[in-house]
Design an enzyme around this catalytic site. Sequence first.
Site, PDB file in Angstrom:
ATOM      1  CB  SER A  55       3.265   1.637   6.098  1.00 29.43           C
ATOM      2  OG  SER A  55       2.119   1.854   6.884  1.00 29.43           O
TER       3      SER A  55
ATOM      4  CG  ASP B  62       0.164  -4.368   2.863  1.00 29.65           C
ATOM      5  OD1 ASP B  62       0.322  -3.684   1.827  1.00 29.65           O
ATOM      6  OD2 ASP B  62       0.037  -3.858   3.984  1.00 29.65           O
TER       7      ASP B  62
ATOM      8  CG  HIS C   2      -0.288   0.170   2.531  1.00 31.24           C
ATOM      9  ND1 HIS C   2       0.107  -0.911   3.303  1.00 31.24           N
ATOM     10  CD2 HIS C   2       0.067   1.281   3.235  1.00 31.24           C
ATOM     11  CE1 HIS C   2       0.634  -0.461   4.435  1.00 31.24           C
ATOM     12  NE2 HIS C   2       0.627   0.864   4.412  1.00 31.24           N
TER      13      HIS C   2
END
Length: 602
Positions: free
Chosen positions: A445, A362, A329
Amino acid sequence: MDDGKPTGPKAKWWSRPDKGRAVPSGQEASAPEEAPGALDASSVDASPAPEADQADARTHAQPDHVTVPAPAQAPAPVPSEVPEPVEATADTTVPAAVAVSPRPQPLHDPDPYSTPPYGGPGPWAPAPPVQRPVATPAHGTPLPAQYATAGTGSGYAQPHPHPDQQHQPQPSHPYPPRHPQPDPAAPPAAPTLAGPPPAPERPQPLSSVWLQYDPWSAPGAPFTHPGEPAAPRRRRRGPLLIGALVVALVAGGTGGVLGAYVERNGGVTRIELPQAGRESADRAPDSVAGIAASALPSVVTLHVSGDSEQGTGTGFVLDEQGHILTNHHVVDPAGASGDISITFSGGETAKATLVGKDSGYDLAVVKVTGVSGLKPLPLGNSDNVRVGDPVVAIGAPFDLQNTVTSGIISAKERPITAGGDKGDGSDISYVDALQTDAPINPGNSGGPLVDGKAQVIGINSAIRAADTGAGTDGAQAGSIGLGFAIPINQGKRVAEELINTGKATHPVIGVSLDMKFAGDGARVGDKGQDDSPAVTPGGPAAKAGVRPGDVITEVDGRRVHSGEELIVKIRAHRPGDKLELTLRRGGDERTVTLVLGSADSS
């Protein structure tokens, strides 16, 4: 009292001819032929005066008139015996003549002011009245003409004298100096009516006239005498004002400089506080500082921009060829033709290209070229992690790169799902995550979660935010102490597949799940997508004897409560791994064993 009077023989009083003055009827003017010094009864007006003149005379206590003949020859020695003076009053009878020894003519001109000598009043008048210092200064000094009327105001107004007394001389100071000392070398001076020679007349300002309180004045009389004010003396104030301004400016400037110095330095004197000396910058390798110093050079910050989106995230170096691992993402906003920029911990920047990505895990891999001196971050083993182990999270929360936070592993094998923004489920990731309380925020992230040996044990991917998990502006909220990381064992496998083939494979059992099932466990659907069979023919589940409608309750002995949890448990393994499933069919439970298949990521 004899205070202030000479103690020697008393001097005789000189008389002066009455010039041009009318002689009252019944009296004869003194003849100039008389011997000098003779006092005739005709020189004293003994007739009763009018009541107004008597009151005026009593007010001033002055004689009616005195005539002094002009001296004709040099003065003679003063006799030792001098008759006592006789006070002239209304009831006193003056003798016809007083015999006085003839005197020689004085050596100097007669005193025009007829000032009586020191020692007392003359024989023809009572004691002089209280003198006003304003009208006659001390020691017989005459008052200038311009101040002669200063005493005409209230309180000190002089009574108007009798017309016959307007031109009479006034006595000097009532208390003469005591015991005057004559000059032994000088010849004896003849007694005269005049005192010391008058001082030269010079105008004096009104402020210099001596004023004193008169106890015999009228009650409530003011101390000042109204009259013609003295001309003000001009003072040059220009230089004084200029000097005052210069002093004020200098003082203000000095004060400003001192104030600024005090404000900046905390006082006039310099203050030095005690401080520890420099010490070695090295830290223990297992300390947070030691871990951060070892891991930071391998952590990078990614700035991604595409046609409609942009974002910031973190990654870390996998090898010296320039491969960098991050989250799917993070790079997804770039799309197929977006821009990815890498910023290293030292501030150097480089462009990166996408190697591969997988939304189910992910994870994504990008590569930089033309960069030397890369330091790969060593990878650990997530199976060795225990709850309570200390960990350090490194990243760029809210684009604040090189941020280090620390915490512990608060849980393991926490099944989470993230994504799903597209609505078709293609972007949903299923992670059997490591849970940590190390603060993780948007921007962390893709960053590494390292253990006490500075080895990567997870990839920071998600957080649990309070309430809805979104801020007031729609952005994701900050950390509340619930952060989740993809175990590095899963990340390593996926990264290797993405680097080698550009895509990742998913382990599968070959069934379609009913995601709307509300009971405990994962239920196999009756039909698959597009009315296909719910159990793939020839697949791992079909070979193990799984049927549509069965409920899977355990995987390798661990409870499964939903279809998402079953997917997470399966994807935590590699294709080809054996799994033991516990089924509930009707009221019976059974256990089956199967070998995981493989499916390419889309």
